[in-house]
Design a protein around this motif. Structure first.
Motif, PDB file in Angstrom:
ATOM      1  N   GLU A 272      46.244  36.418  33.090  1.00 45.50           N
ATOM      2  CA  GLU A 272      47.096  36.961  34.173  1.00 45.50           C
ATOM      3  C   GLU A 272      45.875  36.781  35.470  1.00 45.50           C
ATOM      4  O   GLU A 272      46.167  36.748  36.561  1.00 45.50           O
ATOM      5  CB  GLU A 272      47.487  38.252  34.148  1.00 45.50           C
ATOM      6  N   ARG A 273      44.658  37.046  34.944  1.00 46.93           N
ATOM      7  CA  ARG A 273      43.524  36.819  36.033  1.00 46.93           C
ATOM      8  C   ARG A 273      43.572  35.380  36.545  1.00 46.93           C
ATOM      9  O   ARG A 273      43.505  35.190  37.466  1.00 46.93           O
ATOM     10  CB  ARG A 273      42.218  37.287  35.334  1.00 46.93           C
ATOM     11  N   MET A 274      43.596  34.741  35.583  1.00 50.69           N
ATOM     12  CA  MET A 274      43.672  33.326  36.067  1.00 50.69           C
ATOM     13  C   MET A 274      45.008  32.813  36.973  1.00 50.69           C
ATOM     14  O   MET A 274      44.546  32.071  37.975  1.00 50.69           O
ATOM     15  CB  MET A 274      43.922  32.107  34.710  1.00 50.69           C
ATOM     16  N   LEU A 275      45.953  33.344  36.770  1.00 49.67           N
ATOM     17  CA  LEU A 275      46.938  32.935  37.756  1.00 49.67           C
ATOM     18  C   LEU A 275      46.517  33.720  39.072  1.00 49.67           C
ATOM     19  O   LEU A 275      46.913  33.114  40.243  1.00 49.67           O
ATOM     20  CB  LEU A 275      48.263  33.777  37.258  1.00 49.67           C
ATOM     21  N   ALA A 276      46.154  35.033  39.083  1.00 48.78           N
ATOM     22  CA  ALA A 276      45.846  35.527  40.383  1.00 48.78           C
ATOM     23  C   ALA A 276      44.395  34.599  40.969  1.00 48.78           C
ATOM     24  O   ALA A 276      44.575  34.571  42.227  1.00 48.78           O
ATOM     25  CB  ALA A 276      45.423  36.911  40.060  1.00 48.78           C
ATOM     26  N   ALA A 277      43.706  34.321  39.980  1.00 50.90           N
ATOM     27  CA  ALA A 277      42.557  33.538  40.894  1.00 50.90           C
ATOM     28  C   ALA A 277      43.114  32.245  41.381  1.00 50.90           C
ATOM     29  O   ALA A 277      42.660  31.416  42.294  1.00 50.90           O
ATOM     30  CB  ALA A 277      41.695  33.341  39.691  1.00 50.90           C
ATOM     31  N   ALA A 278      44.348  31.451  40.714  1.00 49.72           N
ATOM     32  CA  ALA A 278      44.589  30.258  41.110  1.00 49.72           C
ATOM     33  C   ALA A 278      45.307  30.269  42.668  1.00 49.72           C
ATOM     34  O   ALA A 278      45.314  29.098  43.191  1.00 49.72           O
ATOM     35  CB  ALA A 278      45.544  29.667  40.087  1.00 49.72           C
ATOM     36  N   VAL A 279      45.551  31.358  43.212  1.00 50.23           N
ATOM     37  CA  VAL A 279      45.994  31.358  44.480  1.00 50.23           C
ATOM     38  C   VAL A 279      45.073  30.651  45.514  1.00 50.23           C
ATOM     39  O   VAL A 279      45.436  29.961  46.355  1.00 50.23           O
ATOM     40  CB  VAL A 279      46.282  32.851  44.758  1.00 50.23           C
TER      41      VAL A 279
END
Length: 333
Positions: free
Chosen positions: A137-144
């Motif tokens: 989920e951290r990866m998803l947030a960072a992908a923004v």
């Protein structure tokens, strides 16, 4: 013009339900899988064994506006495969300029497990699986920052999947044909459950409104909250209503063999993986789905009864198909 959704890992428990839900809602559905097309692939769904390569998918289906990451490796392979698979999913969504949808779970909150898990409850995972989920989920947030929009729909333990592999079919109803049920936690503690069909519907509803979402957001999906006794009573009523038993409460209740798993965990890796989840059965918890209800407004229909969900799950259980015809369980009444 039909909207197009690409479902990665479409042959799994959630993926299979998503195929039906998106197709029935009028979407063009592309199902990605590694093996041959399943025999029960819904009509109208395109099956593609393409690799997790953004160039491949951006050329094959450039109009896909939503990508669902339904890839879920076996527990014993999570540490090797889960994060690389999501990294590929993010790259595919970026190449398509599509919204990435991710099915979250409650492992991020273990342990200790909060009594009420909200959308923004702090994640304090102390297990390997939980740490992997937090990182995903951290990866998803960072992908923004790279222009990738995503949404996490967090759900609890599945009921009613047409593919085996859930606590409901592997543990609780595993010995139902011999007239017994097994529950992994205290019978008086509440536990969160999610009907897979309802979860798939929520994915479709959110996908239809994805342009109204921020670049990254989490939602909890409301499911059924029940004590062990309430769930087992629902199973007992369902077996009776389906004609699998001639009396209402003939089923024996067995304890889940946690002690055996503890003793044998170094010999059987899958047992060691399951032991990480024990705390989720020991600590009562519920998912707060109020934010998703507010977002969907009048589209958020009331849940079916727990009995209806359990009865559908038993109808789908391949171990009970013959019993539904020949009354196999009657001898245990």
């Amino acid at each position: 013009m039909h909207k197009t959704v690409l479902i990665l890992g479409a042959t799994g428990r959630l993926g299979h339900s998503l195929l039906h839900a998106f197709r029935d809602a009028g979407w063009q559905v592309v199902a990605q899988g590694r093996g041959p097309a399943p025999k029960d692939l819904p009509l109208g769904v395109d099956y593609d064994r393409g690799p997790l390569d953004p160039v491949y998918w951006s050329h094959r289906y450039p109009r896909a506006s939503v990508v669902v990451h339904a890839i879920n490796p076996q527990y014993s392979r999570w540490h090797k495969e889960a994060i690389p698979a999501l990294r590929a999913g993010i790259a595919i969504a970026r190449a398509l300029d599509a919204r990435l949808m991710f099915p979250g779970n409650v492992y991020n909150h273990a342990f200790p497990v909060p009594a009420i898990i909200g959308n923004d409850t702090q994640q304090r995972a102390t297990t390997r699986k939980g740490a992997i989920r937090v990182e995903m989920e951290r990866m998803l947030a960072a992908a923004v920052a790279d222009g990738v929009r995503s949404v996490v729909l967090r759900a609890s333990d599945f009921i009613g999947a047409e593919r085996p592999g859930t606590w409901f079919d592997l543990a609780i109803t595993r010995d139902i044909r011999s007239g017994a049920l097994c529950y992994p936690g205290p019978l008086d503690a509440i536990h969160a459950w999610q009907d897979v069909d309802t979860l798939a519907t929520r994915f479709v509803q959110v996908a239809a409104r994805e342009k109204m979402l921020p670049a990254f957001v989490r939602f909890n999906v409301e499911g059924h909250t029940a004590t062990g006794t309430e769930l087992l009573d629902a199973v007992a009523r369902s077996t009776f209503n389906l004609g699998l038993t001639t009396r209402l409460y003939p089923l024996r209740i067995k304890r889940f063999p946690w002690a055996m798993l503890i003793l044998g965990q170094w010999l059987v890796r899958d047992w060691r993986e399951l032991l990480e989840l024990r705390g989720l059965w020991q600590q009562p918890h519920v998912l707060d789905g109020s934010a998703l209800r507010e977002f969907l407004d009048d589209e958020h229909q009331d849940l079916e009864s727990l009995d209806a969900v359990v009865q559908r799950a038993l109808r789908r259980d391949p171990r009970l198909q013959s019993a539904l015809i020949d009354d196999t369980l009657h001898s245990h009444a």
